[in-house]
Design a protein around this motif. Sequence first.
Motif, mmCIF file in Angstrom:
data_model
loop_
_atom_site.group_PDB
_atom_site.id
_atom_site.type_symbol
_atom_site.label_atom_id
_atom_site.label_comp_id
_atom_site.label_asym_id
_atom_site.label_seq_id
_atom_site.Cartn_x
_atom_site.Cartn_y
_atom_site.Cartn_z
ATOM 1 N N ARG A 1 0.806 -1.228 0.000
ATOM 2 C CA ARG A 1 0.000 0.000 0.000
ATOM 3 C C ARG A 1 0.837 1.275 0.000
ATOM 4 O O ARG A 1 0.300 2.361 0.166
ATOM 5 C CB ARG A 1 -0.956 0.039 1.207
ATOM 6 N N THR A 2 2.148 1.170 -0.176
ATOM 7 C CA THR A 2 3.004 2.366 -0.146
ATOM 8 C C THR A 2 3.738 2.562 -1.462
ATOM 9 O O THR A 2 3.946 1.619 -2.239
ATOM 10 C CB THR A 2 4.058 2.273 0.976
ATOM 11 N N SER B 1 2.260 7.516 1.521
ATOM 12 C CA SER B 1 1.195 6.656 2.027
ATOM 13 C C SER B 1 -0.153 7.340 1.840
ATOM 14 O O SER B 1 -0.278 8.542 2.068
ATOM 15 C CB SER B 1 1.420 6.358 3.512
ATOM 16 N N HIS C 1 -2.984 5.164 -0.129
ATOM 17 C CA HIS C 1 -3.877 4.123 -0.630
ATOM 18 C C HIS C 1 -4.244 3.176 0.507
ATOM 19 O O HIS C 1 -3.434 2.898 1.399
ATOM 20 C CB HIS C 1 -3.199 3.348 -1.758
ATOM 21 N N THR C 2 -5.464 2.634 0.442
ATOM 22 C CA THR C 2 -5.931 1.727 1.500
ATOM 23 C C THR C 2 -5.744 0.266 1.129
ATOM 24 O O THR C 2 -5.960 -0.620 1.959
ATOM 25 C CB THR C 2 -7.417 1.989 1.796
ATOM 26 N N ARG C 3 -5.361 -0.010 -0.122
ATOM 27 C CA ARG C 3 -5.027 -1.369 -0.546
ATOM 28 C C ARG C 3 -3.808 -1.317 -1.454
ATOM 29 O O ARG C 3 -3.280 -0.245 -1.741
ATOM 30 C CB ARG C 3 -6.228 -2.016 -1.264
ATOM 31 N N SER D 1 -4.674 1.726 -7.774
ATOM 32 C CA SER D 1 -4.631 0.767 -6.671
ATOM 33 C C SER D 1 -5.812 -0.200 -6.692
ATOM 34 O O SER D 1 -6.814 0.005 -7.391
ATOM 35 C CB SER D 1 -4.619 1.540 -5.341
ATOM 36 N N ASP E 1 -7.707 -0.375 -4.315
ATOM 37 C CA ASP E 1 -8.824 0.309 -3.645
ATOM 38 C C ASP E 1 -9.716 1.060 -4.638
ATOM 39 O O ASP E 1 -10.570 1.851 -4.245
ATOM 40 C CB ASP E 1 -8.316 1.248 -2.549
ATOM 41 N N LYS F 1 -4.509 8.179 -7.502
ATOM 42 C CA LYS F 1 -4.038 9.307 -6.696
ATOM 43 C C LYS F 1 -2.906 10.029 -7.427
ATOM 44 O O LYS F 1 -2.050 9.405 -8.057
ATOM 45 C CB LYS F 1 -3.551 8.845 -5.313
ATOM 46 N N THR G 1 -7.439 12.793 -5.481
ATOM 47 C CA THR G 1 -7.856 11.396 -5.580
ATOM 48 C C THR G 1 -8.990 11.304 -6.586
ATOM 49 O O THR G 1 -9.985 12.029 -6.478
ATOM 50 C CB THR G 1 -8.311 10.856 -4.213
#
Length: 819
Positions: free
Chosen positions: A640-641, A657, A659-661, A677, A679, A683, A695
Amino acid sequence: SIVMKHALVGHRAAVNVVDFDKKLKSDPEMGEMLDTFRGWEEETQTDFVKDLLKEMRHQQHWSIEQALRPYLLRDFISSLPVYVSEHILSYLDASSLCLAEQVSKRWRSIIINGHLWRRLIIRNVNTLEIWRRCGKLRGWLPQLYRPGEYPCEFYRELYPKIVHDLKMTNTMWKDGEIQFRKIDCASHDSKGVYCLQYDDEKIISGLRDNTIKIWDLRTLKNTMTLTGHTGSVLCMQYNEDIIITGSSDASIRVWDVKTGEQITMMIHHCDAVLHLRFEDGIMVSCSKDRTIAVWTMGKTNSAHSIVMKHALVGHRAAVNVVDFDKKLKSDPEMGEMLDTFRGWEEETQTDFVKDLLKEMRHQQHWSIEQALRPYLLRDFISSLPVYVSEHILSYLDASSLCLAEQVSKRWRSIIINGHLWRRLIIRNVNTLEIWRRCGKLRGWLPQLYRPGEYPCEFYRELYPKIVHDLKMTNTMWKDGEIQFRKIDCASHDSKGVYCLQYDDEKIISGLRDNTIKIWDLRTLKNTMTLTGHTGSVLCMQYNEDIIITGSSDASIRVWDVKTGEQITMMIHHCDAVLHLRFEDGIMVSCSKDRTIAVWTMGKTNSAHSIVMKHALVGHRAAVNVVDFDKKYIVSASGDRTIKVWGTESCEFVRTLSGHTRGIACLQYRGSLVVSGSSDCTIKLWDVEVGVILRTLEGHDELVRCIRFDSNRIVSGAYDGRIKVWDLEAALDPRCAANQICIRTISEHKGRVFRLQFDQFQIVSSSHDDTIVIFDFLSPHDYYSDFKCLPGGSPALVSDCSGIMRLDSANSLDSLDSAC
């Protein structure tokens, strides 16, 4: 006292009459003054001309001022490129910026979109200590360096609040209630503080008890005491490296500002040193012995290079204080020249000021506001040789060339006979890829290099047709009917095209069935199949000589692009190679094994000189994609990074950092990173500060591939859709989210794995084992009725090529689990 000075000989008969004026006398003086003037800095030149204007009468002022007004009122701002206009307007003060906003909508747009109020505040912070201190004390200073978080109007409203705050602070000096804090220096024997200096963190003071004491400005506690003088410390100055002190013991001592150790001691004066000052490599000290000493310190104000240069004698008592600047040399010369100038007649004075203006730069002309019109309106084009005039006018853009044709018959003749419209089109073709591609697709490109076959007017009529064609192509991206062609890759067992790249002639694709296939872009037929990998081909890139591929078999292989033969194979990663990129002698690869490998390829990107240089470790899951330039390597992972590394040093810089997935794709260029991503979001990041700029939401499943250029972002996802986004709107914080996506394309029947695009087309590949070419070139042939085009317009060609910087897609086998 009449003495014969010169005999002038030149007439071939009797000289019957003679007369003269005073210009015979002033010309040599004028020449000497001009030479002196040329040697001055621009600021000194400007000040001197202003002093001359003070000596002139109103009629002279009128003669010079009349010429300037039309130039000053010309709307050059609207005719210049936006970034140049922003740079010029960024020099305005607040009141001028307010007036500039009222000139036109165009000016206001430039000021608002260019964040000029924010830049004005930053300029004041950088140049005015009171603004910097106010920002630090009030807490608005950090907001200046996060422009994406605040609308443009925020800074416009902030400016008057700061001014009001400073005005009230000024009022406090007169009648406000003063808050104060006190330091008790606690001297032992002799009490008294003779000198001090302070900054944001500390106060340094010189005391009567022979010591120098350093105090913390926040806590007011004594942090260090310097001892060594045998007399009271009467004067001092420090910078970031050294403290220099003068004492009643007649010595000057230099101390390290951080450690407090004495570096050196100098004794020149024979009595107490009462004052000293240093700046720009010069130090001046004065003493009770009635003398002044001038010292050189080198350009770095180094403590080890202080040498006594001059001793100035003239005072008849102790010299208590001294100060200096850089104008010591120019002032006497300026005074003498002003005296000479006052003795001339008005006409001579006016001519001399105009001569000075010739020596000055454009910025100085604006400051002086004198005598510019003769230089701007003089028809130098007609007076120059034709080939020189053609060369000068060849730098004009289209609108300027149209205006130049209307100046005179002479100018129009130079433009037409010099084929300047043809040269303008050639310049655009050589500098703008969209022009070159349009010329190739529409068929007018070869005509540029056969000027003898076409009249001069042909190219003048061709130019607006090209511009209109490109404008309509841009419209096609938003709402035009897209033409598309499809390649069925006909894989045997495992279906899916993981990666691709294309040019004017071919498409090269990497397939899930372990092969690399090359397709003719015109006929869409398979011309060559490369075999050797024992796993899916997940990523690839090629140039004119080699193809480099990465596979789920953990190998990187290099192939000859012409013959298809495998040249070499490299195994470093211990799991699937998910992505690779090479450029300028560097290759970077990343893998499911969570590592990034940096390889050197030599200056020629040769297949025989690829050597592993560094392994970058830091991600906690598979590294799905990597991109780089000469400054940074940027990688994205299923953890996620996004991580940023130095390209040269290979050292870790920062983590992004948000994104959530897991992150499946990214592209990096300039300071912008765009990522997609699992998610379902895209971004936009500023790589330098690590902040999210925007986003984007719209895809329903994992965003698998992303590309952007200067105008658009194009994304593909597992929902089978390709979306086109307006990049400029995405970077504008004022733009609503529903105005950014300009088009959605749903042609694939499976997951979209990889895409690449240029100004005229998108080429994408999918899990459905197809490659689709979407053509945005306007179907209307704007050149068919072109009367100067022999034989009509060529047929529309639809094989568009890619110009984007290259990278590859990721592994389907690895990505699902990684994200």
